[in-house]
Every structure is written in C-alpha cells, then in structure tokens.
Motif scaffolding. Sequence first.
Motif, PDB file in Angstrom:
ATOM      1  N   UNK A  61       0.819  -1.211   0.000  1.00 28.37           N
ATOM      2  CA  UNK A  61       0.000   0.000   0.000  1.00 28.37           C
ATOM      3  C   UNK A  61       0.854   1.262   0.000  1.00 28.37           C
ATOM      4  N   UNK A  62       2.077   1.193   0.539  1.00 29.97           N
ATOM      5  CA  UNK A  62       2.934   2.369   0.540  1.00 29.97           C
ATOM      6  C   UNK A  62       3.328   2.768  -0.876  1.00 29.97           C
ATOM      7  N   UNK A  63       3.665   1.784  -1.707  1.00 33.97           N
ATOM      8  CA  UNK A  63       4.006   2.083  -3.101  1.00 33.97           C
ATOM      9  C   UNK A  63       2.802   2.606  -3.859  1.00 33.97           C
ATOM     10  N   UNK A  64       1.624   2.078  -3.562  1.00 30.85           N
ATOM     11  CA  UNK A  64       0.406   2.542  -4.218  1.00 30.85           C
ATOM     12  C   UNK A  64       0.084   3.974  -3.815  1.00 30.85           C
ATOM     13  N   UNK A  65       0.272   4.292  -2.545  1.00 30.74           N
ATOM     14  CA  UNK A  65      -0.017   5.637  -2.077  1.00 30.74           C
ATOM     15  C   UNK A  65       0.927   6.648  -2.714  1.00 30.74           C
ATOM     16  N   UNK A  66       2.202   6.318  -2.800  1.00 31.62           N
ATOM     17  CA  UNK A  66       3.169   7.256  -3.366  1.00 31.62           C
ATOM     18  C   UNK A  66       2.977   7.440  -4.862  1.00 31.62           C
ATOM     19  N   UNK A  67       2.493   6.412  -5.558  1.00 31.14           N
ATOM     20  CA  UNK A  67       2.361   6.491  -7.017  1.00 31.14           C
ATOM     21  C   UNK A  67       1.023   7.069  -7.440  1.00 31.14           C
ATOM     22  N   UNK A  68      -0.051   6.653  -6.801  1.00 29.62           N
ATOM     23  CA  UNK A  68      -1.394   7.042  -7.231  1.00 29.62           C
ATOM     24  C   UNK A  68      -2.027   8.103  -6.344  1.00 29.62           C
TER      25      UNK A  68
END
Length: 279
Positions: free
Chosen positions: A224-231
């Motif tokens: 979820x951290x990668x998703x939050x930073x990207x999207x």
Amino acid sequence: MSHPAPPVPQGQQGRHPARTPAHVASPTDTGLIPIIRAETPQQQRRIFSPGFGLRGPRRNRHVVTADELAAISMPIGDDGVLIGTDPESHPAVLGLARPTPFDVVLVGGLWLAQVLALRAAATGARVGVETGRPQAWQQLAQAAGGDQQCVTVYPVGRVPAQGPSVSSPVVLFRDCGIRPPRGRVTSVPWQSVVTVLPFVSEHAPRWLSQAHLVGIQRISPYETEAVRDTLGIPEDQLQHLPTLHDGVALWCTRKHQKFVMTEPTDAETGLLGVARRMD
C-alpha cells in the motif's frame, strides 16, 4: 298474358322512354326489383387537397413550455463492460472500447482478469491474451465464443497486429508476470490493453504511473505504501486494501476512486470457479 307496349306519342319520338313503374312487369323483367338510393349532398361533394394527398387525422400539436423541458428526460447509462456494483449498489461499467488509446493495470489474480475477458468478449470485442501460462487460458478461450473464435491466446512477445476498428474493437490482456516485457502491440484507438500484475513489486510503479485506470485487489500493507506514493490514494481507502474480499477491487484514477464488488454469474462460476485473489 302480356300486353303490348303503348305507342310513343308523336311529339316524344327521339326522347328517352318513360321509366316503367317498378310494380309493372316488362318483357325484360328478371324478377329482381332494383333499389335505387339517392346520394346525399355530403356523398356527392368531394374534397380535394392539391399537392398534399389525403388529409391526415386532426390532433393537437405536442407543445410544452420552456419550464417543462426539464421534465423530459431519458436515463442513459455508460456503455461498456459491467464489472460489478459499487457500495451504493449501482452498476459499475468499464468502457474498454474507446476511440482513444486506453491502458489499464490490474493488480490482482487470474480469476478477476478472466471475468473481465469473458465480459469484454460478450460485448462484441475481440479479446487477445498474451500470457506465459497458456494452459490457464485455453479452457476460457474454447468456451468463450462457442463456434466463433473471439478469444485468442498468444505466447509472450508473439502478438500480431490486431487491426482494431470502430466496428471491431480489441481488448488485449497481458498476463506476463511481475515484470512484463515491452509489448509489440500497444494501446491505440479502439484497442485497449489490460496489464495483469500479481502484486505490487519494485517494477510496478512504472506501470501504475502510465496507466489511465488501475484496479487493485487485496494487497499487503507494505504494498500500500508504493500505491499511495504512485497514485495518491487517500489514507481512508488505503487502510481497506489489506482486508478486501476476494471479489472486491478498488478502481482508481488520479482523481477518482471507487470500490467495486464483482459477483460472477452461474456460467462464470461453472467455468472459472468462485472468486479468489490468489491462483
């Protein structure tokens, strides 16, 4: 005994003979008494409309005021693939046949990808599948179109040009693992590409940032951290991703997010089984 006809007076020769009364038999009588009805003045009069033919029915014209125009409406929904229902139980429709290039990334399992492929084929689109596990797609390809070949499976890197058009749109599914190679066939008008990622790896942000639409099934808190930073997904929605049901996905763009529950039909359950996140 018949009587001879009376002689015609001298002054009336050359004129029409007088009508014989109906009750008097004549040599040419057939025994039938004719009934003569006089036409009414309305029947004798004919109405002509030069250049317009017969007159049509007379009705009042349908006229509304400017204030009443708002009451005249017709509900028109989106056109595309029905992928499920949102939290308000409204149908969620994904438009894959577009006049512009359209890239979709699905972070999820094979089950949801195959449901989308079946439903895209049901809308009349030609479906191509580029995959490294063709055995997982062959049964779907055989059962999808019946006698017609509407789903075609290709090896990775061997997808030919599809020739999409407005009357024959194409949806290409790329099921090539966590690091899909650069595809030979890309999204073009009337050809959408759906890239399936099993989870969010270190290579996923590149795909997520380039996609027009992203669907995310259940992922780990670390992902979820990668998703939050990207999207840039809001925190209140990110916290639900690790606990999502197998049939639920978060579909999001840069500005909008929506949870959608995908419920299979009886035919889809018989072919693909029940909803599942992992394969």
